[in-house]
Design a protein around this motif. Structure first.
Motif, PDB file in Angstrom:
ATOM      1  N   GLU A  31     -13.486  14.128   7.007  1.00 56.21           N
ATOM      2  CA  GLU A  31     -12.877  13.123   6.308  1.00 56.21           C
ATOM      3  C   GLU A  31     -13.343  11.830   7.277  1.00 56.21           C
ATOM      4  O   GLU A  31     -13.331  10.563   6.717  1.00 56.21           O
ATOM      5  CB  GLU A  31     -11.375  13.408   6.903  1.00 56.21           C
ATOM      6  N   THR A 110      -2.576  17.156   6.754  1.00 54.25           N
ATOM      7  CA  THR A 110      -1.538  16.764   5.802  1.00 54.25           C
ATOM      8  C   THR A 110      -0.297  16.820   6.348  1.00 54.25           C
ATOM      9  O   THR A 110       0.055  17.362   7.220  1.00 54.25           O
ATOM     10  CB  THR A 110      -1.996  17.721   4.534  1.00 54.25           C
ATOM     11  N   ILE A 115       1.911  10.726   2.313  1.00 56.47           N
ATOM     12  CA  ILE A 115       0.542  10.594   2.720  1.00 56.47           C
ATOM     13  C   ILE A 115       0.282  10.395   4.076  1.00 56.47           C
ATOM     14  O   ILE A 115       1.142   9.897   4.957  1.00 56.47           O
ATOM     15  CB  ILE A 115       0.056   9.343   1.896  1.00 56.47           C
ATOM     16  N   ASN A 117      -1.572   8.699   6.974  1.00 54.03           N
ATOM     17  CA  ASN A 117      -2.169   7.375   7.009  1.00 54.03           C
ATOM     18  C   ASN A 117      -3.616   7.457   7.667  1.00 54.03           C
ATOM     19  O   ASN A 117      -3.943   8.302   8.483  1.00 54.03           O
ATOM     20  CB  ASN A 117      -1.388   6.752   8.308  1.00 54.03           C
ATOM     21  N   GLY A 119      -5.963   8.586   5.517  1.00 54.52           N
ATOM     22  CA  GLY A 119      -6.355   9.997   5.070  1.00 54.52           C
ATOM     23  C   GLY A 119      -7.105   9.402   3.598  1.00 54.52           C
ATOM     24  O   GLY A 119      -7.287   8.659   3.158  1.00 54.52           O
ATOM     25  N   TYR A 121      -7.839  11.028  -0.072  1.00 55.32           N
ATOM     26  CA  TYR A 121      -7.458  11.868  -1.085  1.00 55.32           C
ATOM     27  C   TYR A 121      -8.051  11.805  -2.184  1.00 55.32           C
ATOM     28  O   TYR A 121      -8.664  10.866  -2.601  1.00 55.32           O
ATOM     29  CB  TYR A 121      -5.776  11.465  -1.247  1.00 55.32           C
ATOM     30  N   ARG A 144      -9.078   1.712  -2.077  1.00 58.05           N
ATOM     31  CA  ARG A 144      -8.343   1.719  -0.739  1.00 58.05           C
ATOM     32  C   ARG A 144      -6.809   1.163  -1.223  1.00 58.05           C
ATOM     33  O   ARG A 144      -6.363   0.222  -1.694  1.00 58.05           O
ATOM     34  CB  ARG A 144      -8.718   0.582   0.069  1.00 58.05           C
ATOM     35  N   LYS A 149       1.818   3.054   4.671  1.00 58.68           N
ATOM     36  CA  LYS A 149       0.502   4.198   5.227  1.00 58.68           C
ATOM     37  C   LYS A 149      -0.652   3.785   4.297  1.00 58.68           C
ATOM     38  O   LYS A 149      -0.562   3.677   3.012  1.00 58.68           O
ATOM     39  CB  LYS A 149       0.861   5.520   4.584  1.00 58.68           C
ATOM     40  N   SER A 150      -1.620   3.543   4.705  1.00 61.50           N
ATOM     41  CA  SER A 150      -2.978   3.073   4.049  1.00 61.50           C
ATOM     42  C   SER A 150      -3.800   4.272   3.877  1.00 61.50           C
ATOM     43  O   SER A 150      -3.832   5.116   4.948  1.00 61.50           O
ATOM     44  CB  SER A 150      -3.801   2.098   4.925  1.00 61.50           C
ATOM     45  N   TYR A 151      -4.320   4.405   2.928  1.00 58.83           N
ATOM     46  CA  TYR A 151      -5.380   5.707   2.551  1.00 58.83           C
ATOM     47  C   TYR A 151      -6.291   5.249   1.825  1.00 58.83           C
ATOM     48  O   TYR A 151      -6.327   4.203   1.050  1.00 58.83           O
ATOM     49  CB  TYR A 151      -4.793   6.984   2.415  1.00 58.83           C
ATOM     50  N   GLU A 153      -8.380   6.816  -1.799  1.00 56.38           N
ATOM     51  CA  GLU A 153      -8.318   7.700  -3.260  1.00 56.38           C
ATOM     52  C   GLU A 153      -9.581   7.784  -3.669  1.00 56.38           C
ATOM     53  O   GLU A 153     -10.244   6.557  -4.013  1.00 56.38           O
ATOM     54  CB  GLU A 153      -7.267   7.069  -3.929  1.00 56.38           C
TER      55      GLU A 153
END
Length: 161
Positions: A31, A110, A115, A117, A119, A121, A144, A149-151, A153
């Protein structure tokens, strides 16, 4: 007699916990590699989509990749991959396979309710618990998501043949 069993049981529990934490951290390595690649190669100010090819991030041969959503139950995972034992539903999983043999099995932390933060997905259809990709189809558009929570996809790009 009970005292004699206490120390071995504690040592066994510590060993199991250590292995579990190591597996989660190992999954974090993939990751983190994906996130590092995105942060290095993707310009968030550009209107062009950022594209990531999983083949560019792996230094081993594989022909299929499986991304499992958080909460996939052991029965589904073990039914597909009998070699996976001691699985839990509290991790997102990625499995790389070559000639029907598991090459790499990664767990990523997870939270089933929200979600994680920072991560990564994979956009897996809601009716499915996992998605299968070939080396040719493991190409993704990166989005982005910013907020509380920023993640990131990753959505598969359909290649026309």
């Amino acid at each position: 007699m009970k005292k004699n069993l206490f120390i071995p049981i504690i040592l066994l529990l510590l060993t199991i916990a250590t292995v579990y934490i190591y597996q989660l951290r190992k999954g974090d390595l993939l990751e983190k590699k994906i996130i590092q690649w995105i942060n290095t190669k993707c310009d968030s100010t550009s209107p062009d989509p950022c594209i990531i090819n999983m083949s560019d991030l792996t230094n081993f041969k594989w022909d299929k990749m499986y991304a499992f959503r958080a909460g996939s139950i052991s029965k589904e995972l073990n039914g597909r991959f009998s070699a996976v034992k001691g699985d839990d539903m509290f991790s997102r999983k990625i499995i790389f396979v070559k000639d029907n043999k598991i090459i790499l099995f990664q767990r990523m932390k997870t939270d089933l309710e929200k979600i994680v933060n920072g991560g990564v997905y994979f956009d897996i259809p809601s009716r499915m618990n996992y998605e299968e990709y070939t080396q040719e189809s493991a190409i993704f558009s990166v989005k982005r998501i910013e907020g509380k929570k920023s993640y990131f996809e990753l959505t598969r790009i359909m290649i026309k043949t």
